[in-house]
Enzyme design. Sequence first.
Site, PDB file in Angstrom:
ATOM      1  CB  THR A 196    -131.432 -75.564 -39.434  1.00 39.82           C
ATOM      2  OG1 THR A 196    -130.271 -75.263 -38.678  1.00 39.82           O
ATOM      3  CG2 THR A 196    -132.136 -74.269 -39.755  1.00 39.82           C
TER       4      THR A 196
HETATM    5  N1  GLU Z   1    -126.963 -72.198 -36.855  1.00 43.23           N
HETATM    6  C1  GLU Z   1    -127.019 -72.281 -38.272  1.00 43.23           C
HETATM    7  C2  GLU Z   1    -126.994 -70.883 -38.880  1.00 43.23           C
HETATM    8  O1  GLU Z   1    -127.675 -70.029 -38.368  1.00 43.23           O
HETATM    9  C3  GLU Z   1    -128.269 -72.933 -38.635  1.00 43.23           C
HETATM   10  C4  GLU Z   1    -128.461 -73.045 -40.071  1.00 43.23           C
HETATM   11  C5  GLU Z   1    -128.164 -74.434 -40.546  1.00 43.23           C
HETATM   12  O2  GLU Z   1    -127.191 -74.981 -40.092  1.00 43.23           O
HETATM   13  O3  GLU Z   1    -128.893 -74.925 -41.368  1.00 43.23           O
HETATM   14  O4  GLU Z   1    -126.335 -70.671 -39.842  1.00 43.23           O
END
Ligand code: GLU
Length: 577
Positions: free
Chosen positions: A386
């Site tokens: 992310t």
């Molecule tokens: N897939 C993760 C979420 O939406 C991404 C966010 C992250 O891991 O920083 O929580």
Amino acid sequence: MTRRTIAILGATAALLAGCATTPNHERATHSPKGMVAAAHPLAADAGVEILEQGGNALDAAVATAFALNVVEPNASGMGGGGFLLYYDAKDRSVSVLDFREIAPASLEPRHASVDGKLNSSTMRYGGMAVAAPGMARGLLKAQAEHGELPRQAILAPAIRHAEDGFAVSEGLVGIMESKVDLLLEDGAASAIFLEDGLFTPAPGDVLVQKDLAATLRNVAEQGDAAVYGPEPAERIAAAVRARGGVLEASDIVNYAPAERPPVSGSYRGYDIVTIGAPSSGGLTMLLTLSVLDRYDVGSMSFDDPAFLALYIRAFAAAQEASDLVVADPAFTDVPVDELLSDEWVDRTVAAIQNDIGGRLALAANEAGGHEIAHVETDHAAYPGNTTHLSVIDSEGNMAALTQTINYWFGSCVAIPGMGIVMNNEMSDFSFEEGSVNVPEAGKRPRSSISPLLVLKNGHPIAALGTPGGRRIPSAISQIVVRCIDFESPLQDSVDAPRLHIDAADRKVSFESRIAEETMQQVADILGDGWSFESRGAFDAYFGGAQGIWIESGADGAARLAGAADPRRDGSVATTRE
Ligand code: GLU
């Protein structure tokens, strides 16, 4: 933003005219005008380039986001999704755009199960991990509604970097090495990222992404039809199905971003504005702050065991409450008002006082004997996923945007001829029977993403956010407490040691800069049932925040103070004068 604040920023600009005139990439930097904080210097520059062409914060945010697709391809891009929070200074409104990925319409329970039981291993990598992506459609919609420049201008920096290439950093090489086996399983992904389709590049090698450049050029010319039109949609879906998925072209063609109401709370007189379902992160953060707001935190210090114990209990209660009820609002009724009510705070504070209130004042007791585990993070391939970017322009418009393909390189499935890397967002569903967040066709998986805006009396104060999965709300709430309660500058607040709490396991992880002696005292206050884990001093596990805070300079005038996280490769760029 009011005229008054614009005038103040203008005055500062005049004051600083004649100072440094080149964009700068220091971690902490100040600017009288526009500023972009992002995870890669070239992406932050892309945003500044757009501001200098007369674009507003939204234009700059979208240009930065597309540039990140190119220069940080491991973290986010057109194969993924995210959330955008935007403050429009003209009418002082905040809008939320949810461009989260959506599970395929043909998903069946058996796809998420092994031997009839939900099992997360079914959707971690490969085609089954892929949900319909939202980035290009969501961000182009936001740009068309709030932006000022033509789409072609917004896409130009991303196209340039994809076509000409950029030097890969040591960090990116480490991440590629950590994923090389999965990249090798995918012909298109290994062709993009591995030399001769086999070897990871060396730091400094130039990564050219011709197919991605062509797709971005098509997006500049045609808009989102370049990804969501029937032909490209079928090309994407076919590649995902070839890797074992069930995505159909119609999942992509029909993808719709959602405008959501922002959720907000008051903290020490500041308005803290964030996003709600399908993310639980914003609610967790607001609930944590609403409990702390009942205590005189400013009279404590961050490493006061009493403060840390309070914080841990507040965060654990907030996480438990939001985890229980938050999922895609199209599938479940999320009782936001009930959650953010005074009753919830009253109940939580009463429980905390009942359990540990008597021990809060005894923090200086001799403590010890609690077992503390030590975890070494492999920083060569720093863990995570992310990306977050923040922008504030000279009018006071603010954008906080977090986007993701989930894990580094997402599902490790790329689209031949298009250069797009697909998300593995399906693994953000819960695989526990009875959870509101179980995988279902057409559903958005729950997220932890929580971009944040701070306002005071309707005036813009800050844009902030971080990656870090479940650590997002803990990281952001701690930065806010440091900035507001402890009056610490944003960069210092971002740098400062963090901790995270996993409520279900009653586990506290903390950076080793927080003394074990302190944590022993915290353990005494919390009582039985908690476990503790000391991690690296600056551990990427705790996120990579990028933010901008409008603060008073030494002369009392307002100025933009940007911050990027030393835990990752973040950077702040400012407009030239
Ligand atoms: N897939 C993760 C979420 O939406 C991404 C966010 C992250 O891991 O920083 O929580």
